[in-house]
Design a protein around this motif. Structure first.
Motif, short mmCIF file in Angstrom:
data_model
loop_
_atom_site.label_atom_id
_atom_site.label_comp_id
_atom_site.label_asym_id
_atom_site.label_seq_id
_atom_site.Cartn_x
_atom_site.Cartn_y
_atom_site.Cartn_z
N LEU A 77 6.70 -2.89 2.79
CA LEU A 77 7.17 -4.37 2.40
C LEU A 77 8.58 -4.05 1.80
CD1 LEU A 77 3.91 -5.34 0.33
CD2 LEU A 77 4.39 -5.93 2.50
N GLY A 78 9.24 -3.11 1.75
CA GLY A 78 10.40 -3.06 1.18
C GLY A 78 11.52 -3.78 1.77
N VAL A 132 7.45 -15.43 6.76
CA VAL A 132 7.73 -13.81 6.50
C VAL A 132 8.79 -13.48 7.61
CG1 VAL A 132 6.06 -13.14 7.72
CG2 VAL A 132 6.60 -11.47 6.22
N ILE A 133 9.86 -12.64 6.89
CA ILE A 133 10.73 -11.96 7.79
C ILE A 133 10.64 -10.58 7.37
CG2 ILE A 133 12.65 -12.54 6.22
CD1 ILE A 133 14.23 -12.93 8.89
N ASN A 134 10.55 -9.76 8.46
CA ASN A 134 10.81 -8.13 8.52
C ASN A 134 11.98 -7.82 8.99
OD1 ASN A 134 10.14 -5.69 7.36
ND2 ASN A 134 8.19 -5.59 8.91
N ARG A 135 12.84 -7.13 8.27
CA ARG A 135 13.85 -6.51 9.00
C ARG A 135 14.18 -4.96 8.70
NH1 ARG A 135 14.44 -8.05 3.88
NH2 ARG A 135 16.39 -8.39 2.83
N HIS A 147 -3.32 -1.84 6.83
CA HIS A 147 -2.02 -1.01 7.09
C HIS A 147 -0.94 -1.30 5.90
CE1 HIS A 147 1.06 0.79 9.47
NE2 HIS A 147 1.67 -0.20 9.63
N TYR A 148 -0.86 -2.61 5.41
CA TYR A 148 0.20 -2.54 4.47
C TYR A 148 -0.31 -2.05 3.11
CZ TYR A 148 3.24 -5.36 7.31
OH TYR A 148 3.94 -5.80 8.42
N ILE A 189 0.40 -9.45 0.55
CA ILE A 189 -0.29 -8.69 1.81
C ILE A 189 -1.33 -9.57 2.55
CG2 ILE A 189 -1.65 -6.79 2.56
CD1 ILE A 189 0.09 -4.84 0.53
N PRO A 190 -2.30 -10.27 1.88
CA PRO A 190 -3.06 -10.89 2.75
C PRO A 190 -2.59 -12.07 3.29
CG PRO A 190 -4.12 -10.54 0.40
CD PRO A 190 -2.47 -10.01 0.53
N ARG A 191 -1.78 -12.89 2.68
CA ARG A 191 -1.04 -13.87 3.45
C ARG A 191 -0.01 -13.47 4.39
NH1 ARG A 191 -1.82 -18.06 5.02
NH2 ARG A 191 0.17 -19.11 4.57
N ILE A 192 0.55 -12.37 4.20
CA ILE A 192 1.56 -11.75 5.29
C ILE A 192 0.79 -11.40 6.37
CG2 ILE A 192 2.88 -9.78 5.79
CD1 ILE A 192 3.96 -9.78 2.80
N ALA A 193 -0.21 -10.98 6.29
CA ALA A 193 -1.00 -10.27 7.48
C ALA A 193 -1.56 -11.64 8.12
CB ALA A 193 -2.43 -9.66 6.83
#
Length: 162
Positions: free
Chosen positions: A56-57, A70-73, A48-49, A11-15
């Motif tokens: 994150l799912g 990161v890719i979010n779909r 938020h995450y 989460i910290p890196r994603i943010a």
């Protein structure tokens, strides 16, 4: 494998990646420092995450010892929406975005999902060129980015193509 499912420890890196990626991609387009540096905050997004780790799912990360992209779909019945695709600005141009997008496309094919789509800001020429290089094309649908006079373009790709 360098591309894997996101985990709570990411989460910290994603943010960081999403916030800095948005700043790099959009500051020159929108020219709104209040949004870029006050609204877009790493700590707020991480919080938020952390409050809802289920978010994150459908997220993948590129991790070679350091999470660099990161890719979010969002999966629908007959299409997958690419909601976000960001690479740490220091690692741009190393094929990380291509690997993340390629994994999402491969998974769509394996699951029998016929198409992928996304929305891209019309003025974001680098992103548009990237998606076009990977088989996406403008569908002709447009929308105005909320609160601005900027247009978003709808891009689509048939999962059997590339």
């Amino acid at each position: 494998m360098l591309v894997r499912n996101a985990e709570e420890r990411d989460i910290p890196r994603i943010a960081e990646i999403i916030i800095f990626g948005k700043r790099v991609a959009y500051r020159d387009i929108f020219q709104d420092d209040a949004v870029s540096f006050q609204e877009l905050q790493v700590v707020s997004l991480a919080r938020h995450y952390n409050k809802d780790p289920k978010l994150l799912g459908q997220m993948l990360v590129y991790d070679d010892g350091i999470v660099k992209g990161v890719i979010n779909r969002r999966q629908g019945q007959d299409a997958i929406e690419i909601c976000e695709l960001y690479v740490e600005p220091f690692f741009l141009g190393q094929g990380i975005g291509s690997k993340l997008l390629g994994q999402a496309i491969q998974e769509a094919r394996q699951q029998g999902v016929p198409s992928l789509y996304l929305w891209v800001v019309a003025d974001n020429l680098k992103a548009r060129a990237f998606y076009e290089k990977h088989g996406f094309s403008a569908s002709g649908k447009t929308a105005v980015v909320e609160g601005t006079d900027k247009l978003e373009l709808h891009y689509v790709m048939q999962a059997g193509q590339q």
